[in-house]
Design an enzyme around this catalytic site. Structure first.
Site, PDB file in Angstrom:
ATOM      1  N   HIS A   1       0.831  -1.216   0.000  1.00 23.37           N
ATOM      2  CA  HIS A   1       0.000   0.000   0.000  1.00 23.37           C
ATOM      3  C   HIS A   1       0.860   1.258   0.000  1.00 23.37           C
ATOM      4  CE1 HIS A   1      -3.277  -2.639   0.801  1.00 23.37           C
ATOM      5  NE2 HIS A   1      -2.887  -2.946   2.015  1.00 23.37           N
TER       6      HIS A   1
ATOM      7  N   HIS B   1      -6.848  -4.496  -1.417  1.00 25.02           N
ATOM      8  CA  HIS B   1      -6.077  -5.731  -1.318  1.00 25.02           C
ATOM      9  C   HIS B   1      -6.227  -6.610  -2.540  1.00 25.02           C
ATOM     10  CE1 HIS B   1      -6.765  -4.505   2.881  1.00 25.02           C
ATOM     11  NE2 HIS B   1      -5.478  -4.758   2.944  1.00 25.02           N
TER      12      HIS B   1
END
Lengths: 332, 212
Positions: free
Chosen positions: A57, A219
């Site tokens: 991320h 995700h």
């Protein structure tokens, strides 16, 4: 899979090595464990802020470690929450005597691992509290789910709770403003292409050339539905309608806007989206106080973006404007 | 019939091997409804378990072995499956503390403690499309069989079959826990990766006992 990596098993380790040599004045790593802390941690007399989540991320979360934001970030394996021992070591390393606040995104694994760590630290006599970020409006809040996901809105929680902690506020006060942000922040995202977890070697879902996935998380998990791709303005309208109606954001509200790229969307396209976001807000007489456009919470090389709105009051405005100096977020 | 410490270690070896063999399969299942890392994470954890067990002294009892497995999983797997399986093994270890062989009663206790631990940690119940959907029927089948004087190998065989049915049932329901819950109805038609890995572990247990 086509990636600039050496070995899928080494991506997190090598990323951390590169991160540390890039930002030696901001960051250091704890010995023998993947925890990134402020160079000057623990800061005496300041509430420690710990966040983290799976890797992939970037710049979240280690990029937000520094003055006025986080004290520590725990990077897990790619898209996998960090383990309790990692988080526990982070808590111990940043406790400056005023307690530690955990900023957790609402995913089952993250919540469980952070809570196990919290129990471990509390047994050591460290004061630890937590907030759970759940800004994603794509997921309906129902008895069938464990609430909503936490996505890019988390960065506003880091910023504002971080500013409050930097002022020297108590753990209770820092938690209060973090919860105020959570109550007032909403996000939603979409993807044009999926992403590939290095160890998996292939994309976690597939999209046809003319398809997009609406309501994705961060995700690589599939979103809520897919449809034929549309012009940018129509996509923005759809996301904004869901976001605005959710809180709801109303006439005369003042908001901070975050247009977040998911890893493979050019800034050009993010600005195109932002143009439409601003237009929609203006037509609804919602005032834009500040806009952030860029990559704040990515999903590897996923192409797509998310929109976040944070409704502000005077207190939140002051904290949002406060100085922050971290590798990925500078406001001087 | 009892299971010796050596028997326990053989079962663990089998689990390590089966998880490795099914690493890609579990990850594929997870890609459909989650975030494509279940097999990868479990394999990383059980690799660490295998290494860790070689460092334990010869005299280590079964309870300590199980607790060590649990702690190793918690500190290496991450995600949701780390704390869930970690808690399961740690709780199982607690109920057989100090033992060097397991009676049939102990085996029921182990299953019960593991199941309770997972339910508490995950705040989930049967029907939520999780690993509980294969573990709970397995526990019930094992307990019923042993209470009806069925020999342990056959009782474990029935437990494995019940776990398999439970796993297959997860295909027909929508997820209420974990990342799959965010898909809602879209999760129907896909096996739950956690229920599948739990079945594989129970099947390994049964296979080793049935072969010995």
């Amino acid at each position: 899979m086509k990636k600039l990596i050496n070995n899928p098993n080494d991506v997190v380790k090598e990323m951390i090595e590169g991160l540390l040599v890039a930002h030696p004045s901001y960051l250091r790593k704890l010995d023998n464990i993947d925890v990134i802390v402020r160079k000057d941690a623990p800061v005496e007399g300041k509430v420690g802020l710990v966040s983290g989540g799976g890797s992939g991320h970037e710049p979240a979360h280690a990029g937000y470690v520094g003055y006025g934001m986080l004290d520590a970030a725990c990077p897990g394996a790619v898209f996998t929450s960090p383990t309790p021992d990692q988080i526990y070591e982070a808590i111990k390393a940043v406790d400056g005597g005023k307690g530690v606040l955990l900023i957790i995104k609402n995913y089952t694994g993250d919540v469980m691992n952070f809570e196990m760590a919290r129990e471990m630290a509390q047994m050591e006599g460290i004061e630890v509290d937590e907030v759970i970020v759940n800004d994603d409006v794509a997921v309906e809040n129902s008895t069938w789910t464990q609430g909503r996901r936490g996505i890019a809105g988390t960065v506003f929680v880091h910023k504002i709770a971080g500013a409050k902690a930097q002022e020297g506020a108590s753990l209770q006060e820092v938690k209060r403003v973090a919860e105020k942000v959570i109550a007032n922040v909403r996000s939603m995202g979409m993807a044009l292409t999926p992403c590939t977890v290095p160890a998996a070697g292939k994309p976690s879902f597939t999209l046809a050339e003319d398809e997009m996935e609406i309501g994705i998380g961060i995700h690589g998990e599939p979103g809520t539905h897919r449809e034929k791709i549309k012009p940018a303005d129509e996509i923005v309208e759809h996301l904004m309608e869901k976001i605005i109606n959710d809180l709801p954001y109303k006439e005369n509200d003042e908001v901070a806007v975050m247009i977040n790229g998911l890893g493979a969307t050019p800034l050009m396209e993010l600005y195109i989206a932002n143009r439409k976001v601003a237009e929609i807000l203006e037509s609804k007489k919602i005032k834009v106080y500040k806009t952030y456009v860029g990559e704040f919470m990515t999903s590897l090389e996923m192409s797509g973006f998310s929109i976040t709105l944070l409704k502000l009051d005077e207190e939140l405005k002051t904290l949002l404007d406060a100085k922050a100096d971290t590798p990925a977020f500078k406001q001087l | 019939m009892v299971i010796t410490k050596n028997g326990v270690l053989k079962i663990v070896d089998k689990i390590v091997e089966v998880i490795k063999e099914n690493k890609e399969y579990l990850t594929q299942l997870d890609a459909a409804i989650g975030d494509a890392d279940h097999g990868i994470n479990l394999d990383r954890g059980f690799d660490a378990v295998k290494q860790k067990l070689t460092t334990l002294p010869e005299t280590t009892d079964i309870g300590t072995i199980l607790k060590t497995i649990g702690m190793t999983l918690v500190s290496t797997v991450g995600g949701a499956s780390g704390p869930l399986y970690g808690t399961a093994f740690m709780r199982a270890g607690q109920v057989v503390q100090g033992k060097n062989e397991l009676s049939e009663e102990d085996i029921v206790k182990i299953f019960e403690a593991a199941l309770d631990g997972i339910k508490q940690r995950g705040k989930a119940e049967a029907g939520d499309k999780t690993m509980i959907d294969s573990i709970e029927p397995a526990y019930k089948a094992l307990k019923d069989s042993l209470e009806n004087n069925i020999a342990l190998p056959e009782a474990l065989n029935r437990a494995a079959n019940a776990a398999k049915e439970g796993m297959e049932y997860t295909k027909n329901i929508s997820a209420r826990k974990g990342r799959a819950s965010y898909l809602g109805e879209r999760s129907i038609g896909h096996l739950d990766p956690g229920a599948t890995s739990a079945y594989l572990m129970i099947k390994s247990f049964s296979d080793v006992v049935n072969l010995s």
